[in-house]
Each structure stands twice: as structure tokens, then as C-alpha cells.
Scaffold this motif. Sequence first.
Motif, short mmCIF file in Angstrom:
data_model
loop_
_atom_site.label_atom_id
_atom_site.label_comp_id
_atom_site.label_asym_id
_atom_site.label_seq_id
_atom_site.Cartn_x
_atom_site.Cartn_y
_atom_site.Cartn_z
N VAL B 2 0.76 -1.18 -0.05
CA VAL B 2 -0.01 0.18 0.18
C VAL B 2 0.94 1.28 -0.14
CG1 VAL B 2 -1.88 1.21 1.11
CG2 VAL B 2 -1.71 -1.36 1.50
N PHE B 4 0.31 5.25 0.45
CA PHE B 4 -0.28 6.46 0.47
C PHE B 4 0.21 7.72 -0.15
CE2 PHE B 4 -1.18 3.74 4.05
CZ PHE B 4 -2.58 3.84 4.00
N LEU B 30 -3.23 8.91 5.03
CA LEU B 30 -3.24 7.79 6.33
C LEU B 30 -2.87 9.08 7.41
CD1 LEU B 30 -3.18 5.50 8.11
CD2 LEU B 30 -0.56 5.40 7.59
N ILE B 32 -2.28 9.49 11.32
CA ILE B 32 -1.63 8.40 12.36
C ILE B 32 -1.82 9.29 13.98
CG2 ILE B 32 0.17 7.03 13.33
CD1 ILE B 32 1.00 6.41 10.65
N ALA B 125 -5.94 6.00 11.98
CA ALA B 125 -5.29 5.09 12.90
C ALA B 125 -5.00 5.59 14.22
CB ALA B 125 -3.97 4.31 12.25
N GLY B 127 -4.02 5.15 18.27
CA GLY B 127 -3.08 4.11 19.23
C GLY B 127 -1.97 3.57 18.24
N VAL B 128 -1.32 4.50 17.46
CA VAL B 128 -0.19 4.02 16.56
C VAL B 128 0.91 5.08 16.78
CG1 VAL B 128 0.67 3.60 14.26
CG2 VAL B 128 -1.62 2.79 14.90
N GLN B 129 1.91 4.41 17.14
CA GLN B 129 3.10 5.52 17.38
C GLN B 129 4.24 5.40 16.09
OE1 GLN B 129 3.86 6.53 21.33
NE2 GLN B 129 5.89 5.97 21.05
N VAL B 145 6.57 2.23 12.03
CA VAL B 145 5.66 1.97 13.25
C VAL B 145 5.88 0.71 13.72
CG1 VAL B 145 3.77 3.46 12.77
CG2 VAL B 145 3.75 1.38 11.73
N ASP B 148 6.73 -2.46 11.43
CA ASP B 148 5.92 -1.99 10.38
C ASP B 148 6.38 -0.92 9.48
OD1 ASP B 148 4.49 -4.48 10.78
OD2 ASP B 148 3.12 -3.36 11.84
N ILE B 150 5.59 1.74 6.46
CA ILE B 150 4.17 2.44 5.96
C ILE B 150 5.00 3.38 4.80
CG2 ILE B 150 2.05 3.26 6.02
CD1 ILE B 150 2.37 0.99 8.22
#
Lengths: 92, 429, 267
Positions: B2, B4, B30, B32, B125, B127-129, B145, B148, B150
Motif C-alpha cells: 500500500v 499512501f 493516512l 496516524i 489510525a 493508538g499508533v506511534q 511503526v 512495520d 508504511i
Amino acid sequence: MSVTKMQDKLAVNKYDIDNDVHILIDEDICSRCEHHRCIYACPADCYTLENEHITYSYEGCLECGSCRIACDKGSVKWILPRPGFGVCFVYG
Amino acid sequence: MVEFDAIIVGAGPAGCACAYTLAKQQLKVLLIERGKFAGSKNMWGGALYGPVLGDLSPEFLKEAPIERYVKRRILSLLSEESYFSLESAVNNESPDVPQDGAIILRAKFDRWFAEKARKAGAILANGVQVEDLLWKDGSIVGVKVGKDEIHGSVVVACDGVNSILAQKAGLKAELNPVGVKQGVKEVIKLPLETIEQRFNIQGNEGIAWEFLGKCTRGLPGGGFIYTNKDSLSVGVVVQLNALLENKVKANDLLEDFKRQPVVARLIDGGTLVEYSSHLIPTYGVSSTSRLFSDRFLITGDAAGLVLGTGLILEGANFAIASGIAAAKAIVRAKETGDFSAKALSHYQRLLEDNFVLKDFKTFKKMTHVLENPRLYSTYPDLVCSLWHKIHTNDGNPRKSVRQLLKEELKGRVSWWQLARDLIHMGGSL
Amino acid sequence: MNIIVCIKQIMDPEIPTGKFKIDPEANRVIPSEGIPPVINPFDAQAIEVALRLKEANGANVTAITVGGQDVEDVVRYAISMGVDEGILVSDEAFKALNSFVTAFILSRAISRIGQYDLILCGRQAADRDAGHVGLMLGEMLNLPIITMAKAVTLSSDKFRVEHVITEGYQVYEVGMPALITISDEIGPPRRPSGWGVIAAAMGKEIPTWSAQDIGVNLSDVDIKSVRSETIRLFIPDSRRKGEVIQGNNVAEASANLMARLRADGII
């Protein structure tokens, strides 16, 4: 309203306390520090001086980041708590 | 994989405005947020000034969770014995003109704003740091993250005053205690009727009240009270370095402030429901600041877009405006497929053309005036005392104002110093 | 293998104590302003077991929840943990339910799903701690039930389940399909990964089934058959008193403490 003690102030806040600490200090460095700026930087009294030693807690941290930039000795390692943890403001 | 069009880090006012604008233009966005929900890590004074929210969508002014509109603004100089106030009010029946300022609680507002971005099509999203930027061949290609990766064409750092990303991208140096203020605040619940009665307001009217002088024991900063719907925001803002140098805790100043008779009466009987703190980047954006690089932009507090002139302490309006400008630059970059620093420099030009960077230029000198310690102790004391004496009739023949002023100045500040300070202050306006 | 996990959205147990309010007249907890609800932590552990079984043996995991209009987040959370599908059984009529009716609705919804080999539930919900729904659901679906599992593994079409008892645990084997409730001894569940959250946010719309979709008419449910009733809801008095038991040495202080505990009837 009367004066509120820090622990009572923090007790009204919503926290999700992590078992992983997000604040670390180097006690060696702190023991040689002459001004302990962290004490005055932290709005949640996370740092206290007990018998000439800095002790700290991370649970009440408001995540402002002041201690990180106030410590000029390189002792304080402050990172953000893991996502989903830490303070959760409901008014802000 | 993916990919963005834009990865926006931080769902505060800047991030939400940027994500909303991009999503409306059908870009793949996205957004975050590290908190459980947008706003859960954010706090401020505060009120939002200016028309930026309505610029995004006129509907927003009606829908946004606004506590009250600023009907009256008060500036009070506090001394040991008394206080002196300047008050301005809007005369219209109901102060719903956005320029008047909207009093807002961030946990509610940011959450609402992020939801608007999501409904417009952004992927939100919570709760994503974001721990780091993702680089490939010396170029930013996304964010990391946890384990992962992105990918995105452009990363927009809207991650606030402690921006990790702006530093990682090499656009910002580490913060310095001289360049930031620390704000501490209590939200104190009171019945709606009590607030209306004590502040002489009704309906959606609200008060923005700032204090200078004794509330910070003469340290550079001030106190504030904002009326929410059924609570008060009561706090103190002080330059961090001044706290460290003088070995003073902001919370002790806040407790002092709450004990001031004028404040104590207003909050009497209230219940503390939240205690919060935040840093405010008041170092000021200079003409040499660069807010963009290849495939990367910084906005809002992360970019230092807070105007702290003493008369004005504003950030959220600049944040929203910078988020919109970033989105415009990204839309343009997407059209040509060019996300290079050269293409994205359009963002900074947009800021220079609209009020954001113009305001910073206008008030540039003000920051120097604000370093004057007399502003926080000598002058508030002097004004309060002088005003009090002018109006006091102790049975003796009254002295002229000039005579009184002379007595007040004695031992505090010379005529020469006063004249210089006044000229400086006047010049900075 | 098809696994269904029943999950519930509850009020955040980490609400500051001062902000936790109840309405004693209505026997109801008043939701705390601005604090969003969370997944029942025991149900997150049930998801953890499902995902471990999936990783070991391959499985399709479906999370299902029952509630009003505002419970989608809990299903998204399950998907962000790694669950394959989510189903939201949502109806205005489903706002305030007791255990029996919830189990009944779940049984109908699960019947509509049709094919399943295992149903997992948390040992109880951390709001009321009743632990009824799993058992009632198993009865309604006529399934073998094993409660309080601290480990579940699959070996040749049978589940090997470690069932917690006071003295330790017992090992059971059960064929498919079965219903197992998960004990907290399973350990902390995984937290969603960053990509997990993003993928869940990007994911397809979660199918929502109404009362009509699953053929439930609440007025048909015999309320008399509701076998539990809340008589009184109250916040216990939490006044604490501290006392330091003295003694010239540790042994003496310990003896004094024992004497005191006996005198107070604690031991």
C-alpha cells in the motif's frame, strides 16, 4: 477551593499505566548533578530528591517533555509511552 | 504494497486540517495518532481565534464542540494588594462571529476534528506511534511503526512541540528551555448557572481572562481563566528556563494563582476534574526556518508556529492554517508527481503569503520586549498601586497623578528606563 | 477450522475512581464523560487463544459482538489484533441486555454464521464479572462446554484444554464443535501492531445484523425466563485505615501482628 496535593491532582486524571517504563535516569550522573533541574521542570512531581538522591516515578507523567530538555547533564531518557498507554486527557 | 499519497503524523488541529483537505481532494491519506483517540494527549488554554475553521467548511462552526464564544477579553495586572484590568467586549447580541474566538476543550475538539477527516475519506489510525522516518536512497519514503514500514509519497509531521520527526528529518534542532513555555492547567467543574452568574455571561457567551504579574512571581509568563460550558480552565504559563533558573515549580505558581482573591472567588466550590500540562514552542519561526524538505513537511507546533507575544498566545489557528497550506502544496505536487523539496517549497510560500508567517514578522520585535523582566513584576505592581492611589481618598488633599507616579517610580525604575521601555513596547506593536 | 470469538465492549476499567458514578435508583453505571469504552480484557485473551490456534493450525477467526449502534470500535480492535472477520449484531433494541438475552441473541447470530468448530469466550466480562453468557450460549447451542481454560491446543481433531482448578489444572479433550471460556492465566494478549490498526481502519465495512436479520424479536423472549436480576448496585465504602504494628524486633512485631489479626477475627 483549597490547595490540592499533587497526588490528589493526578488521581483525577485518566491513565493507562504501562509496565514498561518510559523514563530512565542515570543515577551516577544525577548523584553528581548540582542543580537537579528535573525537579522544577516536571509539572507532575515525578522527580523528587530524597536523602540527596533523585528518585523518580513515571506513572503520573503528563507527557509534556519538559524533563527531557531541562536536564543538561544527559541523564534523563524520556520517551513517549507505548501507544495506548500513559495519560489520557478527557477535557484537554 | 500500500502506498499512501500522504502520511500525516499526529491528529491535532494541523494534522486533522491537512488530512481533511487532502481527503476532500480524493487523495489517499493516512492520519496516524498515538493517543487512544485524537486529543487524548493534547491540552491548551484555550481559545481558537480567527476564521480558519470556517474556511475549511462553514458547517464546522455550527458542528464543532465549542464550549463558548469569547464575549469579553480581560487582561489583569496583579500585584500583592490589588489588580488592574483592561476589558474589551463585543457589543453584538450573541458573540458567534468566529473572529471573537471559540473556547474549546481539546480532547473533545480534536476527536471531533479527526472524525471529520475520517468521514471525508482519510484513514484514521488511533493508538499508533511513529518511531522513525523510513528512508530509501537518502530520501524519505514513509514512516516506521514498530516493526512495520508504511510507505507514502510525502510525510507531514504534525507531531507537536516534541516533534521527533522534524528532528529526524534534520529540519529542527533540539528544543531549548529558553525557547519554550510550560503550561499547567486545571479543569474545574462548576454548575453552568454558577459560571454564568460569576462571570456575568449567558447563552454561548464566554470569557478569556489573562493575568500578568504576581501570578508568576514576576517570572515571564502569565495566568489564565477560560470559561467552558460547565467548567473553568485555570492555568499558568511560564518560560521553562525561568522555572529552572529560579527553582520554581509551575504547579506552585498555579496554586498561588488559585489563592489570589480574584481567582479564589471564581473557582470557589468547584471540583477538580483534570490536571494537565504541555510545552508551548514560543521560540518563534524566523525567516531562515525551513519547514519542508524532499517528501517532507512540518506544520503547527512541530514547526514552531506559535505566536507568543504576551498580548497574544496563539497556536491552533496557525496549526490549522499550516495544515491547509501543506495540503494545498501536496495536491499540487501530486498533480505533477513531483514531491521534491523544490516542489514542496510552495508550502512555505503559501504561509508567507497568508497571515501565518506575516503575523510572525509583524510581532518579531515583541519577543524581545517580552524578555524584559519589569513587565512581569515592576510594572504590574506600579500600575496597580498608582491606579489605587489615584482613586483613594484618605482625607488628605490629593496629589497630582504626576506626583503619584513619581513616588511610585522611586526605587523601582528610573524615568529614563520607563521611557525606554515604553518606546520599545510602542515600537514592537 | 472456523473459530468464533464472542467479544463485549465494556466501560474502561481504568476510569479514575473519583469519576466512577452509578445511578442507584436505576441500578446502572453512569458512563464517564469522554472516556471511550474498551474491549473486555478477558475477551482480548480469548482472541489471543484463537490467534494462537490459527497460527499453529490455520483457521478463520470471526469476532462477534452484540450491542447498540456504538460498538463497532470493539470489532475493529479485534480485527487490528489479527481476527479475519467481524460481525456486529446491532439493534436499537439491544442497548440494555442481561446475560440470558445476550446469550440468546448470540446463539441466533452464530446459527446464522452456520459453520464453526470452536466458540471462544472470555471467562467473564470485567464490568459485572458474572461469567454467564458463555455457559448459557453453550447450552443454547447444545455444545460441550469447558470453562476457565489456561491453554488450548489442537491435536488430531480434538482440543486439548487445560482447565484451571483451585489446586492446579485438569486436562480435558473435547471434539469439535465445542465452547471454551478462557481464563486470565493464558497471559496478556498481544497488542495490535501499527500495521494491524491501519489495516483494520482501511478494512471493509463490518457486516451489521439487525434483530430482524437473525430472526430475533425481543418481545418473544420470555422475560420471566431471565434467571438473574440486579437487586442493588452500590459503590462500596473504601475508607482505609492504616496502623503500624510495633515490636522490639521482627519476631515480636510478627507475633503482635498475628495476635491482632486473630483478635479482629481475620484469621
